[in-house]
Design a protein around this motif. Structure first.
Motif, PDB file in Angstrom:
ATOM      1  N   GLU A   1       3.587   1.397  11.747  1.00  0.00           N
ATOM      2  CA  GLU A   1       4.879   2.053  11.907  1.00  0.00           C
ATOM      3  C   GLU A   1       5.413   1.711  13.300  1.00  0.00           C
TER       4      GLU A   1
ATOM      5  N   GLN B   1       8.332   0.249   8.581  1.00  0.00           N
ATOM      6  CA  GLN B   1       6.929   0.422   8.220  1.00  0.00           C
ATOM      7  C   GLN B   1       6.482  -0.757   7.368  1.00  0.00           C
TER       8      GLN B   1
ATOM      9  N   ASN C   1       7.026   0.252   2.096  1.00  0.00           N
ATOM     10  CA  ASN C   1       7.485  -0.704   3.095  1.00  0.00           C
ATOM     11  C   ASN C   1       8.998  -0.557   3.191  1.00  0.00           C
TER      12      ASN C   1
ATOM     13  N   SER D   1       3.034  -1.902   5.221  1.00  0.00           N
ATOM     14  CA  SER D   1       1.787  -1.341   4.705  1.00  0.00           C
ATOM     15  C   SER D   1       1.253  -2.227   3.590  1.00  0.00           C
TER      16      SER D   1
ATOM     17  N   THR E   1      -1.574   0.005   7.804  1.00  0.00           N
ATOM     18  CA  THR E   1      -0.184   0.434   7.884  1.00  0.00           C
ATOM     19  C   THR E   1       0.268   0.391   9.340  1.00  0.00           C
TER      20      THR E   1
ATOM     21  N   HIS F   1       0.857  -1.188   0.000  1.00  0.00           N
ATOM     22  CA  HIS F   1       0.000   0.000   0.000  1.00  0.00           C
ATOM     23  C   HIS F   1       0.893   1.238   0.000  1.00  0.00           C
ATOM     24  N   ARG F   2       1.278   1.715   1.170  1.00  0.00           N
ATOM     25  CA  ARG F   2       2.308   2.747   1.237  1.00  0.00           C
ATOM     26  C   ARG F   2       3.682   2.078   1.134  1.00  0.00           C
TER      27      ARG F   2
END
Length: 345
Positions: free
Chosen positions: A162, A136, A102, A138, A160, A99-100
């Motif tokens: 973090e 992270q 990594n 995500s 996500t 997604h976002r």
């Protein structure tokens, strides 16, 4: 379905993506082979027409550098190419998609630790180091496989994580200083607007963000957002305003119910701007958050470089408020260097 939606998640784009990453089809794969593979792996909700559209889009990109978006042949930019590759995978019943970003940052420094945030945590801040590690993770998965309102749109669920790890603080047993959790549901769709041969799209969603703590160290908020995305060749630009969903006031500071941080928007802002550009195998991006009333916010600049295979070198610099939820009202400058496991966009 004539496919392509625009979606941007810079830094706003995991450890498991080494084996969940994009599986772009080889250029030598025929369209028939692509269709056979997609039919074998796709969820039952995916129609044959959608499978053919996915494979046709990949073939068109490989041969002509174009795709069809809502009935128009347009140039495929860096983001569109990623989305076509993702669509070949997220129609499968067995695959999650990045997604976002990594990444793993073995070295992540700050110019100033936030002591106020830890006064009630057994004075652990006395042993915290200014250099720590961060990672992270995500991922996202589709909740719809067919077009809903316009061709190429889709609904996703994303998550996500973090984590900030005081791995070098041996004296206090190297604890995780902070973790943030960010589940969300969002809708993405292409727009029938192509100024200067560009591609555009929108994303609308709702998300929760929390640090999973209790008492006076608890931080959380809920917000709805809308995002406009613009892509032209190797350039991607976005703007994302949001609205924080109101919560009741706490009856006392230690109460588990009520607003943990009523002034969070004063520091985290109410809009984020993003811009990114791909220079061959290098990717550069920047995001800026801003609150129009308080003028507080942040800026972050990111660079990925070739490293080894699918691994990329990752360098990031952050300045401002809200680098993590526990630090939402603490301004600092941070620098990190490490490894990214997927592209920014």
């Amino acid at each position: 379905m004539e496919l392509i939606l625009q979606q941007l998640n810079y830094t706003k784009l995991g450890l498991v993506s080494l084996f969940l990453g994009l599986n772009v089809q080889a250029a030598t794969q025929t369209q028939s082979e692509c269709i056979d593979q997609q039919v074998a792996n796709s969820a039952s909700e995916v129609t044959l027409g959608e499978v053919r559209a996915i494979c046709a889009a990949q073939k068109s990109i490989e041969e002509e550098g174009t795709v069809i978006i809502r009935g128009k042949t347009v140039k495929a930019g860096v983001l569109t190419r990623r989305i076509v590759a993702e669509r070949q995978n997220d129609s499968s019943e067995f695959t999650l998609t990045p997604h976002r970003m990594n990444y793993i940052l073995p070295v992540y420094s700050t110019n100033q630790i936030n002591p106020e945030a830890y006064r009630n945590l057994n004075a652990l801040d006395d042993g915290y180091k200014k250099v720590e590690s961060k990672f992270q993770l995500s991922l996202k998965l589709p909740l719809s496989y067919s077009s809903l309102l316009v061709d190429g749109d889709r609904i996703y669920a994303g998550f996500t994580l973090e984590a900030w790890w005081q791995v070098y603080a041996d004296e206090i047993s190297s604890p995780f200083r902070e973790t943030n959790y960010r589940p969300e549901i969002f809708y993405v769709a292409p727009l029938d607007w192509h100024p200067n041969d560009a591609n555009t799209g929108v994303m609308v969603g709702i998300e929760h963000q929390s640090n999973g703590r209790a008492g006076t160290s608890s931080r959380s908020w809920n917000r709805v957002y809308a995002e406009f995305i613009y892509e032209q060749g190797n350039l991607v630009w976005s703007v994302r305003p949001w609205y924080r969903l109101a919560e009741d006031e706490k009856t006392e500071p230690t109460s588990p119910k009520g607003d943990d941080n009523p002034d969070i928007a004063d520091y985290m802002g109410n809009v984020e701007y993003g811009i990114g550009y791909a220079f061959g195998k290098y990717e550069l991006s920047a995001e800026m958050r801003q609150n129009f009333s308080t003028h507080n916010g942040s800026i972050q600049v990111n660079l990925t470089t070739p490293l080894y295979g699918k691994l990329k070198g990752y360098i990031t610099v952050f300045n401002g408020y809200g680098e993590s939820l526990i630090d939402y009202n603490h301004s600092q400058t941070r620098f990190g260097i490490g490894i990214a496991l997927n592209n920014m966009f």
